[in-house]
Design a protein around this motif. Structure first.
Motif, PDB file in Angstrom:
ATOM      1  N   CYS A   1      34.746  66.141  10.493  1.00  0.00           N
ATOM      2  CA  CYS A   1      35.584  67.193   9.899  1.00  0.00           C
ATOM      3  C   CYS A   1      35.237  67.428   8.430  1.00  0.00           C
ATOM      4  O   CYS A   1      35.670  68.417   7.843  1.00  0.00           O
TER       5      CYS A   1
ATOM      6  N   GLU B   1      45.267  72.388  17.802  1.00  0.00           N
ATOM      7  CA  GLU B   1      43.974  72.503  17.126  1.00  0.00           C
ATOM      8  C   GLU B   1      42.861  72.484  18.179  1.00  0.00           C
ATOM      9  O   GLU B   1      41.857  73.178  18.056  1.00  0.00           O
TER      10      GLU B   1
ATOM     11  N   HIS C   1      33.549  74.058   9.962  1.00  0.00           N
ATOM     12  CA  HIS C   1      33.516  74.214  11.419  1.00  0.00           C
ATOM     13  C   HIS C   1      34.767  74.969  11.817  1.00  0.00           C
ATOM     14  O   HIS C   1      35.709  75.086  11.030  1.00  0.00           O
TER      15      HIS C   1
ATOM     16  N   HIS D   1      37.446  75.506   8.792  1.00  0.00           N
ATOM     17  CA  HIS D   1      37.926  74.609   7.730  1.00  0.00           C
ATOM     18  C   HIS D   1      36.985  73.432   7.571  1.00  0.00           C
ATOM     19  O   HIS D   1      36.066  73.241   8.356  1.00  0.00           O
TER      20      HIS D   1
ATOM     21  N   HIS E   1      37.963  76.310  14.628  1.00  0.00           N
ATOM     22  CA  HIS E   1      38.872  75.970  15.720  1.00  0.00           C
ATOM     23  C   HIS E   1      39.489  77.246  16.275  1.00  0.00           C
ATOM     24  O   HIS E   1      39.711  78.205  15.538  1.00  0.00           O
TER      25      HIS E   1
HETATM   26 NI    NI Z   1      38.550  70.587  12.340  1.00  0.00          NI
END
Ligand code: NI
Length: 135
Positions: A34, A125, A40, A15, A42
C-alpha cells in the motif's frame, strides 16, 4: 416504527499509504504494498444506512431521492476518479486508510442529514476488507 433505509454507491479512487515524516523503509515496513510509490486503485463500495421513524403522511423514513443526491454530491462527486492523496484536501495530512476514509465520509454525510436520523456507513475497500462506522 423505526426502519433502516439503505443507499449503495460505488466509486473508484487511487491512494497510497505513507507518512511524510517516515523513511521509505519504514513506510514499506508498516504499509507494505500500500506504500507503493506510484499509487494504486480500489473500487470502493459504500453502504449508507439511515434509520428513522416512518413518516405517517408520506410512508417514508427519508425520501430516497434526497438521500441519493446527498450521497452522490458528498461522496461520489468528491472522491470518484480522484487520487485521494493528491486531489482531496481531506487527505492532505491524513493517511487515506479505509478507517480514515469512512470517518471522513460519515462526517460529510452527517452534516447534510437531519439529526433525527441515525446514520451508519460501511465502506468496502475490497470484497473481503470492509469498515463500519460508527460502531
Ligand atoms: Ni489500498
Amino acid at each position: 416504527m423505526r426502519v433502516a433505509v439503505y443507499r449503495k454507491i460505488t466509486f473508484n479512487a487511487a491512494h497510497k499509504l505513507y507518512r511524510k515524516d517516515w523513511s521509505d523503509e519504514k513506510n514499506k515496513e508498516v504499509f507494505g504494498l500500500c506504500a507503493n510509490e506510484n499509487f494504486h486503485g480500489h473500487n470502493y463500495r459504500l453502504d449508507v444506512r439511515v434509520v428513522g421513524e416512518i413518516n405517517p403522511e408520506t410512508g417514508y423514513v427519508i425520501d430516497l431521492n434526497e438521500l441519493k443526491t446527498v450521497v452522490q454530491q458528498e461522496v461520489h462527486d468528491r472522491f470518484d476518479h480522484r487520487n485521494l492523496n493528491l486531489d482531496c484536501p481531506e487527505f492532505k495530512d491524513l493517511n487515506p486508510t479505509g478507517e480514515n476514509i469512512i470517518v471522513i465520509i460519515y462526517n460529510l454525510l452527517r452534516a447534510k442529514l437531519d439529526s433525527k436520523y441515525d446514520l451508519q456507513v460501511r465502506l468496502y475497500e475490497t470484497e473481503r476488507n470492509y469498515f463500519e462506522y460508527p460502531v
